[in-house]
Enzyme design. Structure first.
Site, PDB file in Angstrom:
ATOM      1  N   ASN A  51      44.744  36.461  43.338  1.00 18.10           N
ATOM      2  CA  ASN A  51      45.845  37.412  43.493  1.00 18.10           C
ATOM      3  C   ASN A  51      47.037  36.747  44.169  1.00 18.10           C
ATOM      4  OD1 ASN A  51      44.438  39.560  42.386  1.00 18.10           O
ATOM      5  ND2 ASN A  51      43.799  40.398  44.360  1.00 18.10           N
ATOM      6  N   TYR A 117      28.907  42.923  42.174  1.00 17.00           N
ATOM      7  CA  TYR A 117      27.754  42.355  41.477  1.00 17.00           C
ATOM      8  C   TYR A 117      28.034  40.852  41.346  1.00 17.00           C
ATOM      9  CZ  TYR A 117      27.218  47.296  40.517  1.00 17.00           C
ATOM     10  OH  TYR A 117      27.110  48.662  40.655  1.00 17.00           O
ATOM     11  N   GLY A 239      48.981  48.324  58.480  1.00 17.95           N
ATOM     12  CA  GLY A 239      48.988  49.284  57.389  1.00 17.95           C
ATOM     13  C   GLY A 239      50.372  49.539  56.830  1.00 17.95           C
ATOM     14  N   GLY A 266      44.196  45.031  46.878  1.00 17.81           N
ATOM     15  CA  GLY A 266      45.045  43.929  46.420  1.00 17.81           C
ATOM     16  C   GLY A 266      46.380  43.842  47.133  1.00 17.81           C
ATOM     17  N   GLY A 268      47.029  43.561  50.342  1.00 22.48           N
ATOM     18  CA  GLY A 268      47.036  42.525  51.374  1.00 22.48           C
ATOM     19  C   GLY A 268      47.266  41.140  50.795  1.00 22.48           C
ATOM     20  N   ASP A 269      46.660  40.877  49.639  1.00 20.53           N
ATOM     21  CA  ASP A 269      46.862  39.583  48.979  1.00 20.53           C
ATOM     22  C   ASP A 269      48.316  39.441  48.527  1.00 20.53           C
ATOM     23  OD1 ASP A 269      44.053  39.319  49.199  1.00 20.53           O
ATOM     24  OD2 ASP A 269      43.792  40.356  47.287  1.00 20.53           O
TER      25      ASP A 269
END
Length: 323
Positions: A51, A117, A239, A266, A268-269
């Site tokens: 990202n 997973y 935030g 996503g 934060g990235d």
């Protein structure tokens, strides 16, 4: 010291960036309804480090992504998506035995749950020798996250090797996003390991709520700086309220931009990519933080991790005056 002068204390050299870490195929309901009632799922890709790489490419910065994928359809889907964003994927390894990881998003009223997973995935077998790639040797900045050391012992060794050399002796700067994923860590281990790794990086990103969950529920941004005194730059994200950049003994705070949130994963990235792009191209600290907010807003407004940025003229308008 004024906020503008803060940026003059340290910044990474302008040059190629390398992002290292796992990226998975991702399934998300569309529209973003709870998984148990959803009828349609959208296939995309998701990975913290890729990202960052894709947003850096969107912002015009040369960037590579290093990882491993399975020799399967999902792995090819991931590789195509990251490459299409303008990221160099020539160093990504294909594992003939292990599969590409998968995640499924479950949107809720208050937050999105993510089901992983990824056990035994191709990326979980990454080893320290990945750092011998020619792209790393010629990088100005290497971006890592706290997800990678949680994936396996060899992944942890990779991150530890990257940070083992003292900052003044490293050929490149290291950015480290704490990115705590509780489900990946054995009980009681994450707080100590992530603090140790983060304290050895040049530039660190951490959310205030994340820091409170790891190191103490009453922490405020200045307390986080006292805990992580090693990084040259520490960015504490609060935030949708503000972001605080600590450089030496100074701090620069920039309020977040108001945005209608569709799905928060996503963001934060995206913020990290915007902030890094700002520093790399010589922006002042306030403008680098604001570019982080602008980039994060692009992720907040879509169900996937990677949303379209505004046009360059609109980005410049949103950056605004330094005060």
């Amino acid at each position: 010291m004024t906020p503008t002068q803060v940026a003059d204390l340290w910044r990474p050299a302008d040059g190629p960036v390398v992002c290292i870490g796992e990226t998975m195929a991702a399934l998300a309901p569309t529209p973003p309804d709870p998984l148990e009632t959803a009828t349609d799922l959208r296939l995309s890709v998701a990975g913290a480090e890729s990202n960052v790489a894709m947003y850096l490419a969107d912002l015009g910065h040369p960037v590579s992504w290093l990882s491993a994928l399975g020799d399967d359809a999902l792995g090819r889907r991931v590789l195509t998506a990251v490459s299409a964003a303008g990221v160099d994927v020539g160093g990504v390894r294909t594992d003939p035995v292990r599969p590409t990881g998968l995640l499924v998003k479950d949107p809720g009223r208050e937050r999105t749950r993510v089901h992983y997973y990824r056990s035994g995935s191709a990326a979980s077998a990454l080893e320290p020798d990945l750092l011998d790639d020619k792209r790393v040797r010629s990088a100005a900045l290497v971006h890592l996250s706290g997800i990678t050391p949680a994936l396996s012992p060899t992944c942890r060794q990779l991150v530890e090797r990257a940070l083992a050399t003292p900052a003044d002796e490293r050929p490149y700067a290291i950015a480290f996003d704490v990115n705590h994923r509780p489900a990946l860590w054995p009980d009681g281990m994450a707080a100590t390991v992530l603090r140790d790794l983060a304290d050895r990086a040049d530039l660190v990103f951490v959310g205030l709520d994340e820091a409170q969950g790891l190191w103490g529920g009453d922490l405020q941004p200045a307390d986080v700086r006292r805990l992580l005194a090693g990084p040259r730059v520490l960015v504490v994200k609060d935030g949708g309220r503000a972001a605080h950049a600590f450089v030496g003994g100074s701090v620069c705070t920039v309020p977040a931009l108001p945005v209608e949130v569709v799905e928060p994963v996503g963001a934060g990235d995206a913020f990290a990519a915007g902030f890094l792009a700002g520093l790399l191209r010589g922006e002042s600290m306030p403008r680098a933080l604001r570019l982080g907010h602008v980039t994060a807003a692009s992720a907040l407004r879509v169900t996937g991790d990677h949303g379209p940025l505004p046009e360059p003229a609109e980005i410049e308008r949103l950056l605004g005056p330094e005060d």
